[in-house]
Write an enzyme that holds these catalytic residues in place. Structure first.
Site, PDB file in Angstrom:
ATOM      1  N   GLU A   1      33.864  61.932 -29.677  1.00 58.28           N
ATOM      2  CA  GLU A   1      35.034  62.651 -30.186  1.00 58.28           C
ATOM      3  C   GLU A   1      34.740  63.250 -31.555  1.00 58.28           C
ATOM      4  O   GLU A   1      35.085  64.397 -31.854  1.00 58.28           O
ATOM      5  CB  GLU A   1      36.236  61.704 -30.299  1.00 58.28           C
ATOM      6  CG  GLU A   1      36.715  61.135 -28.969  1.00 58.28           C
ATOM      7  CD  GLU A   1      36.055  59.800 -28.624  1.00 58.28           C
ATOM      8  OE1 GLU A   1      34.847  59.644 -28.923  1.00 58.28           O
ATOM      9  OE2 GLU A   1      36.733  58.930 -28.057  1.00 58.28           O
TER      10      GLU A   1
ATOM     11  N   HIS B   1      30.711  58.787 -32.651  1.00 62.89           N
ATOM     12  CA  HIS B   1      31.095  58.805 -31.242  1.00 62.89           C
ATOM     13  C   HIS B   1      31.324  60.254 -30.793  1.00 62.89           C
ATOM     14  O   HIS B   1      31.403  61.171 -31.614  1.00 62.89           O
ATOM     15  CB  HIS B   1      32.354  57.970 -31.026  1.00 62.89           C
ATOM     16  CG  HIS B   1      32.140  56.498 -31.271  1.00 62.89           C
ATOM     17  ND1 HIS B   1      33.133  55.560 -31.157  1.00 62.89           N
ATOM     18  CD2 HIS B   1      31.024  55.798 -31.619  1.00 62.89           C
ATOM     19  CE1 HIS B   1      32.659  54.361 -31.419  1.00 62.89           C
ATOM     20  NE2 HIS B   1      31.383  54.474 -31.713  1.00 62.89           N
TER      21      HIS B   1
HETATM   22 ZN   LIG Z   1      35.099  55.943 -30.729  1.00 66.49          ZN
END
Ligand SMILES: [Zn+2]
Length: 290
Positions: free
Chosen positions: A53, A51
């Protein structure tokens, strides 16, 4: 870098991966170090990949310690195909997380609470309205309703071409080609509903194919049929001012039939939700009256 600039950069990063993440959300993240300098930028990788992040934290490395993560969507707190982003943020030692939209998906939501409970300062809803109307828009609609987000363009322009290239599916209403393909990066699924009156069949054609973002490429009859079926979610048009020979000022766009056109019995009532300056004219985003 201030938080608004960091969020703008996160949105920009997420816009670059539009069309490659469905059924996951196109998220962007910027990591600022303790002094506020950007040290990592990331966006959602294709399904199964990290993801936003995690991508940004990897780039930031040790410089994330004591820093701030600015994310377009609330970090996930669940084990999906990848470990929760909340774990990654805590392991990286960030002091603060600022996110725009809260995750509407009950399975993934709760990330902000997990982070707060672990002592991280969390600001939720930062610029949420603007960010939610950007690259996340279709996914948010899908997450809230379980249905793909359907856009129709009332003018021919570069935004339409770009959107068609990155949509999960493009839907037409004149049987020109059979429904084919699987959606993927820059290979939109092509669906032909055969006849505009079959607009309400479209869910069956798209079910189970990870389609989140749909663009209608037919004319106003097709758009009207989708609106009548309650399946048109947005109409976009780029309009430029023109001074006609008789002195009337009109707003028109390439492909818009006529600015002074008659309103027929099939006219669809719209409510303007956003108007922004665009080149010499305006970009108008409107939604059908439900
Ligand atoms: Zn995530």
């Amino acid at each position: 870098m201030n938080l608004a600039d960091a969020m703008a950069r996160a949105v920009e990063a997420s816009a670059a991966v539009l069309g490659t993440t469905s059924p996951n959300p196109p998220v962007g993240c910027v990591v600022l170090d303790a002094s506020g300098e950007p040290v990592g930028v990331g966006a959602t990788r294709p399904p199964g990949g990290p993801h936003a992040e995690v991508v940004a934290l990897r780039e930031a490395g040790d410089r994330a310690v004591g820093g701030t993560a600015v994310v377009t969507l609330e970090p996930c707190a669940h084990h999906g195909r990848t470990p929760p982003c909340t774990d990654a943020l805590l392991a990286a030692g960030v002091r603060r997380v600022v996110h725009a939209v809260s995750d509407p998906n009950p399975t993934a939501a709760g990330g902000a609470d997990v982070l707060r409970a672990a002592g991280v300062e969390v600001e939720s809803g930062f610029l949420a309205e603007v960010v939610g109307d950007g690259p996340l828009r279709a996914w948010l609609h899908f997450a809230r309703t379980g249905r793909p987000h359907v856009t129709w363009y009332a003018s021919d322009d570069a935004e339409k071409d770009e959107h068609i290239a990155r949509a999960d599916a493009i839907v037409s209403g004149m049987r020109t080609a059979p429904s084919s393909g699987t959606p993927g990066p820059y290979r939109p699924l092509r669906v032909d509903v055969g006849h505009p009156a079959h607009a309400h069949d479209v869910d069956a054609a798209l079910a189970g194919r990870d389609v989140v973002d749909v663009v209608l490429v037919g004319g106003p009859t097709l758009a009207g049929a989708f609106a009548a079926a309650g399946r048109l979610d947005r109409v976009l048009a780029h309009l430029a001012p023109e001074l006609l020979g008789d002195g009337r000022l009109v707003l028109s766009g390439t492909g818009v039939a006529t600015a002074a056109g008659t309103v027929g019995p099939d006219a669809v009532g719209l409510v303007v939700e956003r108007v922004t300056m665009s080149g010499p004219g305006l970009r108008v985003s409107a939604v059908p009256v439900r």
